[in-house]
Write an enzyme that holds these catalytic residues in place. Structure first.
Site, PDB file in Angstrom:
ATOM      1  N   SER A   1     -10.119   9.374 -67.759  1.00 47.06           N
ATOM      2  CA  SER A   1      -9.508  10.246 -68.517  1.00 47.06           C
ATOM      3  C   SER A   1      -9.622  11.699 -67.962  1.00 47.06           C
ATOM      4  CB  SER A   1      -9.875  10.269 -69.923  1.00 47.06           C
ATOM      5  OG  SER A   1      -9.428   8.988 -70.592  1.00 47.06           O
TER       6      SER A   1
ATOM      7  N   ARG B   1     -17.710  12.546 -76.599  1.00 43.79           N
ATOM      8  CA  ARG B   1     -17.884  13.009 -75.002  1.00 43.79           C
ATOM      9  C   ARG B   1     -19.020  14.282 -74.934  1.00 43.79           C
ATOM     10  NH1 ARG B   1     -15.645   8.775 -74.929  1.00 43.79           N
ATOM     11  NH2 ARG B   1     -14.008   8.154 -73.619  1.00 43.79           N
TER      12      ARG B   1
ATOM     13  N   GLU C   1     -12.349  16.687 -69.377  1.00 43.22           N
ATOM     14  CA  GLU C   1     -13.566  15.861 -69.625  1.00 43.22           C
ATOM     15  C   GLU C   1     -14.289  15.731 -68.261  1.00 43.22           C
ATOM     16  OE1 GLU C   1     -12.999  11.770 -71.122  1.00 43.22           O
ATOM     17  OE2 GLU C   1     -14.011  11.401 -69.432  1.00 43.22           O
TER      18      GLU C   1
HETATM   19  P1  FAD Z   1     -21.165  11.135 -61.945  1.00 39.46           P
HETATM   20  O1  FAD Z   1     -19.778  11.398 -61.816  1.00 39.46           O
HETATM   21  O2  FAD Z   1     -21.910  10.877 -60.860  1.00 39.46           O
HETATM   22  O3  FAD Z   1     -22.032  12.331 -62.807  1.00 39.46           O
HETATM   23  C1  FAD Z   1     -21.285  12.999 -64.136  1.00 39.46           C
HETATM   24  C2  FAD Z   1     -22.139  14.126 -64.369  1.00 39.46           C
HETATM   25  O4  FAD Z   1     -23.473  13.632 -65.131  1.00 39.46           O
HETATM   26  C3  FAD Z   1     -22.399  15.131 -63.444  1.00 39.46           C
HETATM   27  O5  FAD Z   1     -22.538  16.484 -64.059  1.00 39.46           O
HETATM   28  C4  FAD Z   1     -23.767  14.868 -62.902  1.00 39.46           C
HETATM   29  O6  FAD Z   1     -24.585  15.800 -62.119  1.00 39.46           O
HETATM   30  C5  FAD Z   1     -24.555  14.201 -63.894  1.00 39.46           C
HETATM   31  N1  FAD Z   1     -25.473  13.196 -64.011  1.00 39.46           N
HETATM   32  C6  FAD Z   1     -25.228  11.864 -63.371  1.00 39.46           C
HETATM   33  N2  FAD Z   1     -26.320  11.045 -63.380  1.00 39.46           N
HETATM   34  C7  FAD Z   1     -27.427  11.943 -63.898  1.00 39.46           C
HETATM   35  C8  FAD Z   1     -28.850  11.805 -63.966  1.00 39.46           C
HETATM   36  N3  FAD Z   1     -29.460  10.619 -63.887  1.00 39.46           N
HETATM   37  N4  FAD Z   1     -29.478  12.645 -64.477  1.00 39.46           N
HETATM   38  C9  FAD Z   1     -28.920  14.028 -64.721  1.00 39.46           C
HETATM   39  N5  FAD Z   1     -27.698  14.273 -64.609  1.00 39.46           N
HETATM   40  C10 FAD Z   1     -26.917  13.451 -64.176  1.00 39.46           C
HETATM   41  N6  FAD Z   1     -15.720   7.567 -69.465  1.00 39.46           N
HETATM   42  C11 FAD Z   1     -15.768   6.946 -70.635  1.00 39.46           C
HETATM   43  O7  FAD Z   1     -16.545   7.584 -71.481  1.00 39.46           O
HETATM   44  N7  FAD Z   1     -15.214   5.752 -71.102  1.00 39.46           N
HETATM   45  C12 FAD Z   1     -14.129   5.368 -70.381  1.00 39.46           C
HETATM   46  O8  FAD Z   1     -13.638   4.381 -70.843  1.00 39.46           O
HETATM   47  C13 FAD Z   1     -14.282   5.685 -69.287  1.00 39.46           C
HETATM   48  N8  FAD Z   1     -13.337   4.904 -68.345  1.00 39.46           N
HETATM   49  C14 FAD Z   1     -13.178   5.402 -66.885  1.00 39.46           C
HETATM   50  C15 FAD Z   1     -12.208   4.688 -66.189  1.00 39.46           C
HETATM   51  C16 FAD Z   1     -12.082   5.039 -64.863  1.00 39.46           C
HETATM   52  C17 FAD Z   1     -11.367   4.293 -63.734  1.00 39.46           C
HETATM   53  C18 FAD Z   1     -13.140   6.233 -64.217  1.00 39.46           C
HETATM   54  C19 FAD Z   1     -12.863   6.427 -62.821  1.00 39.46           C
HETATM   55  C20 FAD Z   1     -14.023   6.862 -64.961  1.00 39.46           C
HETATM   56  C21 FAD Z   1     -14.125   6.523 -66.292  1.00 39.46           C
HETATM   57  N9  FAD Z   1     -14.865   7.152 -67.260  1.00 39.46           N
HETATM   58  C22 FAD Z   1     -15.205   6.776 -68.516  1.00 39.46           C
HETATM   59  C23 FAD Z   1     -15.707   8.427 -66.785  1.00 39.46           C
HETATM   60  C24 FAD Z   1     -17.023   7.756 -66.289  1.00 39.46           C
HETATM   61  O9  FAD Z   1     -16.926   6.570 -65.635  1.00 39.46           O
HETATM   62  C25 FAD Z   1     -18.306   7.850 -66.969  1.00 39.46           C
HETATM   63  O10 FAD Z   1     -18.319   9.356 -67.167  1.00 39.46           O
HETATM   64  C26 FAD Z   1     -19.583   7.729 -66.263  1.00 39.46           C
HETATM   65  O11 FAD Z   1     -20.725   7.654 -67.198  1.00 39.46           O
HETATM   66  C27 FAD Z   1     -19.782   8.564 -65.118  1.00 39.46           C
HETATM   67  O12 FAD Z   1     -20.949   7.864 -64.412  1.00 39.46           O
HETATM   68  P2  FAD Z   1     -21.324   8.321 -62.976  1.00 39.46           P
HETATM   69  O13 FAD Z   1     -22.607   7.885 -62.325  1.00 39.46           O
HETATM   70  O14 FAD Z   1     -20.149   8.069 -61.858  1.00 39.46           O
HETATM   71  O15 FAD Z   1     -21.787   9.990 -63.093  1.00 39.46           O
HETATM   72  N1  EPU Z   2      -0.656   6.990 -75.111  1.00 41.36           N
HETATM   73  C1  EPU Z   2       0.646   7.336 -74.710  1.00 41.36           C
HETATM   74  N2  EPU Z   2       1.140   7.695 -73.519  1.00 41.36           N
HETATM   75  C2  EPU Z   2       0.081   7.486 -72.435  1.00 41.36           C
HETATM   76  C3  EPU Z   2      -1.223   7.121 -72.597  1.00 41.36           C
HETATM   77  C4  EPU Z   2      -1.616   6.983 -74.039  1.00 41.36           C
HETATM   78  O1  EPU Z   2       1.502   7.605 -75.535  1.00 41.36           O
HETATM   79  O2  EPU Z   2       0.333   7.977 -71.095  1.00 41.36           O
HETATM   80  C5  EPU Z   2      -0.949   6.753 -76.395  1.00 41.36           C
HETATM   81  C6  EPU Z   2      -1.128   5.185 -76.498  1.00 41.36           C
HETATM   82  O3  EPU Z   2      -0.143   4.729 -76.574  1.00 41.36           O
HETATM   83  C7  EPU Z   2      -2.267   5.229 -77.763  1.00 41.36           C
HETATM   84  C8  EPU Z   2      -2.898   6.687 -77.697  1.00 41.36           C
HETATM   85  O4  EPU Z   2      -2.184   7.644 -76.802  1.00 41.36           O
HETATM   86  O5  EPU Z   2      -1.462   5.465 -78.932  1.00 41.36           O
HETATM   87  C9  EPU Z   2      -4.303   6.415 -76.922  1.00 41.36           C
HETATM   88  O6  EPU Z   2      -4.174   5.741 -75.787  1.00 41.36           O
HETATM   89  P1  EPU Z   2      -5.229   4.643 -75.297  1.00 41.36           P
HETATM   90  O7  EPU Z   2      -5.864   3.750 -76.288  1.00 41.36           O
HETATM   91  O8  EPU Z   2      -4.845   4.240 -73.925  1.00 41.36           O
HETATM   92  O9  EPU Z   2      -6.763   5.649 -74.941  1.00 41.36           O
HETATM   93  P2  EPU Z   2      -6.802   7.093 -74.677  1.00 41.36           P
HETATM   94  O10 EPU Z   2      -6.895   8.087 -75.867  1.00 41.36           O
HETATM   95  O11 EPU Z   2      -5.888   7.426 -73.564  1.00 41.36           O
HETATM   96  C10 EPU Z   2      -9.445   7.018 -74.599  1.00 41.36           C
HETATM   97  C11 EPU Z   2     -10.497   7.494 -73.642  1.00 41.36           C
HETATM   98  C12 EPU Z   2     -11.012   6.329 -72.628  1.00 41.36           C
HETATM   99  C13 EPU Z   2     -10.972   4.828 -73.176  1.00 41.36           C
HETATM  100  C14 EPU Z   2      -9.986   4.391 -74.077  1.00 41.36           C
HETATM  101  C15 EPU Z   2     -10.251   3.264 -74.951  1.00 41.36           C
HETATM  102  C16 EPU Z   2     -10.972   9.643 -74.082  1.00 41.36           C
HETATM  103  C17 EPU Z   2     -10.620  11.043 -73.358  1.00 41.36           C
HETATM  104  N3  EPU Z   2     -10.349   8.702 -73.382  1.00 41.36           N
HETATM  105  O12 EPU Z   2      -8.236   6.892 -73.820  1.00 41.36           O
HETATM  106  O13 EPU Z   2     -11.868   6.674 -71.774  1.00 41.36           O
HETATM  107  O14 EPU Z   2     -11.234   3.938 -72.224  1.00 41.36           O
HETATM  108  O15 EPU Z   2      -9.702   5.565 -75.099  1.00 41.36           O
HETATM  109  O16 EPU Z   2     -11.037   3.238 -75.812  1.00 41.36           O
HETATM  110  O17 EPU Z   2     -11.500   9.488 -75.014  1.00 41.36           O
HETATM  111  C18 EPU Z   2     -12.507   8.044 -70.046  1.00 41.36           C
HETATM  112  O18 EPU Z   2     -13.233   8.906 -70.808  1.00 41.36           O
HETATM  113  O19 EPU Z   2     -12.543   8.465 -68.727  1.00 41.36           O
HETATM  114  C19 EPU Z   2     -11.494   7.125 -70.635  1.00 41.36           C
HETATM  115  C20 EPU Z   2     -10.887   6.335 -69.704  1.00 41.36           C
END
Ligand code: FAD
Ligand code: EPU
Length: 344
Positions: A233, A163, A329
């Site tokens: 997250s 991240r 994050e």
């Molecule tokens: P924004 O939220 O619009 O911007 C994020 C940051 O980047 C801000 O600081 C912004 O100024 C900057 N920025 C954006 N675009 C540019 C650009 N072109 N140039 C310079 N700066 C820029 N993240 C994960 O890593 N893994 C996941 O599994 C994951 N799951 C998610 C699930 C949900 C339901 C949600 C809501 C979010 C999740 N995220 C996850 C977080 C998010 O989706 C990512 O961080 C994504 O890359 C953000 O994209 P965005 O375009 O919405 O960025």
């Molecule tokens: N867990 C719990 N309770 C909870 C949630 C999780 O006990 O309420 C335990 C799960 O059972 C598992 C462990 O925690 O043993 C990890 O959980 P999970 O696999 O759901 O993933 P996470 O660590 O919670 C991370 C990323 C996600 C990404 C998933 C899948 C971060 C901060 N988050 O979540 O990214 O989608 O793994 O790879 O690294 C995001 O960054 O926004 C995001 C959603």
């Protein structure tokens, strides 16, 4: 270049919280970006580039210009053993992943259904289900809209980590990501190391089967921002000294823990939060998600201060019980620019 003044930010971030911006401008081309930065009304104002706002918390009204990055376009460069995709920063991330599967260009399937635009993917090196963006990154193109300098950063230049990347440091403050290059190998192999994907038998693990499985897992666990506002997250999984992690695991043998190199270990923040009894905890309209404690939601007309108070409670209770500090994050935005939970 289109722009509007005193605009609600509610539809421009996935938390859906009430907040306003002094102005919002859409950039569809690099020339639009120059025009926004040179606009006489905007010269003295802070600028914030936004994709879909899926990793943002607006703590106050933003007293500057929100620049929606809408630079689009995908081109494909075929090589003997790999393909390079050159993608505009404003393309939807999930649409790109779906398009790559439809066009027999596998490699991104584990990253399906992550909200946001392609241009934000390098910033926190998005990751899920066993793959991180950096593993598919060839280069990132950036632009300084003040000096009009353009640069191409190689994957190594980007200093990717969990991240994390150079884009989060002051070194590239003010630069805009305009395009992203992906390198997809033709010697594709399924990546099934994440728990629930391991159930897919490897001979049936086609790119589409993985894509479908990832979408199904995500839909079961994570709230859909169109239904319940959130930013995924809220906290990063904490990376701590392996010695401290081992001591905690002796006390809590069921605690998930993953090696993180260099004498470090990564803990699951969701598990720590759940153990504190905080699943479903409320503060005003904000709530800890009941299926995934790492996600804070806008459950019922929350304000950003509700989310901030709930986040502080989570940090304090995890610290008190486990001696582990959670770091957010989600990027916190104040009136003039980036801020933090600690500063609220
Ligand atoms: P924004 O939220 O619009 O911007 C994020 C940051 O980047 C801000 O600081 C912004 O100024 C900057 N920025 C954006 N675009 C540019 C650009 N072109 N140039 C310079 N700066 C820029 N993240 C994960 O890593 N893994 C996941 O599994 C994951 N799951 C998610 C699930 C949900 C339901 C949600 C809501 C979010 C999740 N995220 C996850 C977080 C998010 O989706 C990512 O961080 C994504 O890359 C953000 O994209 P965005 O375009 O919405 O960025
Ligand atoms: N867990 C719990 N309770 C909870 C949630 C999780 O006990 O309420 C335990 C799960 O059972 C598992 C462990 O925690 O043993 C990890 O959980 P999970 O696999 O759901 O993933 P996470 O660590 O919670 C991370 C990323 C996600 C990404 C998933 C899948 C971060 C901060 N988050 O979540 O990214 O989608 O793994 O790879 O690294 C995001 O960054 O926004 C995001 C959603």
């Amino acid at each position: 270049m289109k722009w509007l003044s005193d605009v609600s930010l509610t539809p421009h971030h996935t938390f859906g919280l009430p907040a306003h911006a002094h102005a919002i401008a859409e950039a569809h081309t690099v020339v639009d970006l120059y025009a926004i930065w040179q606009h006489p009304d905007f010269l003295a104002l802070p600028k914030l580039v936004v994709g879909e706002g899926s990793n943002l918390l607006f703590c106050q009204d933003f007293q500057g210009v929100v620049v929606l990055n809408r630079l689009t376009g995908v081109s494909v460069d075929d090589h003997a053993d790999h393909t390079i995709l050159h993608v505009g920063a404003g393309e939807s991330w999930h649409d790109l992943v779906a398009w790559s599967i439809d066009n027999d260009l596998p490699g991104l399937e584990n990253l399906a259904l992550i909200p946001g635009c392609v241009g934000a993917a390098p910033i926190q090196n998005i990751g899920a289900y066993g793959v991180e963006f950096c593993e598919r990154c060839a280069y990132v193109d950036i632009l300084n809209p003040v000096t009009q300098e353009m640069r191409r950063l190689t994957r190594d230049d980007c200093q990717f980590g969990y991240r994390d990347s150079i884009f989060k440091t002051s070194a590239l403050q003010g630069w805009v990501i305009t395009q992203v290059g992906f390198r997809l190998t033709k010697a594709w192999q399924p990546i099934l190391k994440y728990g629930a994907l391991a159930e897919l038998e490897s001979e049936h693990a086609t790119p589409r089967a993985i894509f479908d499985a990832v979408c199904a897992i995500r839909q079961a666990k994570l709230p859909d921002p169109r239904v319940c506002g959130n930013a995924g997250s809220f906290f990063k999984n904490p990376v701590i000294e392996a010695r401290q992690a081992n001591a905690l695991q002796t006390r809590y043998p069921e605690m998930p823990m993953y090696p993180a190199g260099e004498g470090k270990a990564k803990l699951a923040a969701g598990w720590l939060i759940e153990q504190c009894g905080l699943k479903g905890a409320k503060q005003g309209g904000a709530r800890v998600h009941s299926k995934q404690a790492l996600v804070l939601t806008n459950a019922d007309h929350a304000t950003s201060q509700d989310v901030v108070r709930l986040a502080k409670r989570v940090v304090n209770e995890v610290q008190a019980r486990f001696g582990v500090t959670l770091h957010h994050e989600v990027r916190f935005m104040g009136a003039q620019g980036e801020t933090s939970l600690e500063a609220q």
